[in-house]
Design a protein around this motif. Structure first.
Motif, PDB file in Angstrom:
ATOM      1  N   ALA B  10      28.994  11.201  58.141  1.00 41.46           N
ATOM      2  CA  ALA B  10      28.672   9.902  58.651  1.00 41.46           C
ATOM      3  C   ALA B  10      28.454   8.820  57.440  1.00 41.46           C
ATOM      4  O   ALA B  10      28.950   7.754  57.434  1.00 41.46           O
ATOM      5  CB  ALA B  10      27.920   9.496  59.571  1.00 41.46           C
ATOM      6  N   PHE B  26      37.670   8.248  65.782  1.00 40.73           N
ATOM      7  CA  PHE B  26      36.646   9.093  65.517  1.00 40.73           C
ATOM      8  C   PHE B  26      35.435   9.090  66.262  1.00 40.73           C
ATOM      9  O   PHE B  26      34.963   7.888  67.078  1.00 40.73           O
ATOM     10  CB  PHE B  26      36.069   8.569  63.963  1.00 40.73           C
ATOM     11  N   ASN B  28      31.202  10.445  67.231  1.00 39.92           N
ATOM     12  CA  ASN B  28      30.007  10.859  66.487  1.00 39.92           C
ATOM     13  C   ASN B  28      29.399  12.358  67.092  1.00 39.92           C
ATOM     14  O   ASN B  28      29.509  12.486  68.169  1.00 39.92           O
ATOM     15  CB  ASN B  28      28.867   9.818  66.775  1.00 39.92           C
ATOM     16  N   LYS B  37      31.061  12.272  61.548  1.00 33.91           N
ATOM     17  CA  LYS B  37      32.292  11.899  62.382  1.00 33.91           C
ATOM     18  C   LYS B  37      33.209  12.678  62.766  1.00 33.91           C
ATOM     19  O   LYS B  37      33.554  13.597  61.620  1.00 33.91           O
ATOM     20  CB  LYS B  37      32.729  10.498  61.532  1.00 33.91           C
TER      21      LYS B  37
END
Lengths: 255, 119
Positions: B10, B26, B28, B37
């Protein structure tokens, strides 16, 4: 046996002639089904006050572990019905949980299934597996007519987590009323399937034959109502790429 | 049409490095305590701006399982069916994870069961 006519007045059903010269209906055609895998599943949002609630579904190859549900039905008061299984040869289990009005009803075994086609129906607090009544919930577990007056908010089909699991849902029909054992037996038809005996009060019916574009969503259609199943988790790309991918990978022939 | 899964830490993620078609897709994920990501997309959207690209979901899942947080947060038993249900702190695989079980397990029994599942 020979094909003698197509009867448009009967919805295009194809009739055949048997050896005695009598017309008989050709086997019901399940068409295709929705295949959930790789975390791709579908769900429909609803906001319908129910007169009653029942459903009959046809599935195949429901493979999971740790009781990840394949079918989830949610109501605005938090009540949730789900069906899960542990493995492809383990028992399917139906649960009714999270109601503010009664304790959780956990893990009602529906029967061990294989990779063969099976059906599950729920109506009048009775649970049917392959057309046979296998469990009746008591009034101490759930009040009679409990879903009358409740608001159904979601029908989710498929596995939302764990990419190694998979399932196929054939057609599924959800009713805004209770259905009789006669109706269940008719649609089950020894696992050969049938149209609904009485189309009154159908809330949603998914034949799951193909994907379609609905606005910016890829869906498979509710052929009676407007609660289309939105397919979630498709690879990112253009809407046309997603449509082609869904039709190529997620709608196998059911039988 | 082939789909793939790509990951990037990230802290190194810059949406302008990716096609407008996919840059908002994308999601998480936490693996091994680190923020990543993740993008699942058709293969022609992948470029050099990924730490790794998996050809299959199974490959991606194996990578996720290598970083599972195995801290046990809850254990429940179902004696009717002789099962133990163990919940862990991992955000990707919290469970409850079901195991066959005939007697109440010690803490070490639970740890061994989870370690056996996520090797």
């Amino acid at each position: 046996m020979k094909l003698i006519k197509q009867n448009d007045s009967a919805g295009g059903l194809i009739f055949k002639q048997n050896q005695n010269g009598k017309a008989m209906k050709q086997n019901y055609n399940f068409g295709r089904g929705f295949n959930s895998n790789n975390n791709i599943y579908s769900e429909a949002e609803l906001d319908t006050v129910l007169d009653g609630f029942s459903f009959i579904i046809f599935g195949k190859n429901w493979y999971s572990s740790d009781l990840i549900p394949f079918l989830v039905i949610e109501f605005s008061n938090g009540t949730r019905i789900d069906i899960s299984s542990r493995g492809i040869t383990d028992s399917l289990r139906l649960k009714i949980t999270n109601s503010p009005d009664f304790p959780n009803i956990d893990a009602i075994g529906l029967g061990k299934h294989t990779n063969a086609i099976f059906s599950v129906a729920f109506s009048n607090n009775r649970i049917y597996y392959n057309g046979t009544l296998i469990h009746t919930l008591t009034e101490s577990q759930i009040p009679a007519n409990y879903f009358s007056g409740k608001i159904i908010t979601k029908i989710r089909i498929g596995i939302t987590s764990d990419a190694t699991r998979f399932m196929t849902m054939g057609e599924s029909t959800f009713f805004n009323r209770e259905i009789s054992q006669t109706e269940i037996s008719y649609m089950h038809n020894n696992l050969l399937g049938n149209e609904p005996l009485n189309s009154v009060g159908i809330l949603s019916r998914y034949l799951a034959n193909n994907a379609a574009v609905n606005g910016t969503d890829i869906v498979y259609e509710d052929v009676v109502g407007t609660h289309h199943q939105k397919i979630i988790g498709l690879p990112a790309g253009t809407i046309q790429e997603q449509l082609d991918y869904a039709n190529s990978n997620h709608f196998p022939k059911f039988i | 049409m082939v789909a793939k899964i790509g990951i990037i830490k990230a802290v190194n993620f810059n949406p302008e490095n990716y096609s407008e078609v996919v840059r908002d897709s994308f999601t998480n994920v936490i693996q091994g305590g680190e923020d990543y990501k993740v993008l699942t997309a058709f293969e022609h959207y992948f470029n050099d701006h990924f730490d790794h690209v998996f050809d299959t979901q199974e490959g991606y899942q194996e990578w996720l399982e290598k970083g599972v947080n195995k801290t046990i947060t809850n254990v429940k038993y179902d004696w009717n069916n002789e099962k133990a249900y163990i919940t862990i702190a991992d955000t990707n695989f919290p469970g409850p994870h079901e195991f066959d079980c005939t007697t109440t397990w010690t803490d070490q029994d639970c740890i061994d069961a989870i370690n056996n599942k996520f090797k």
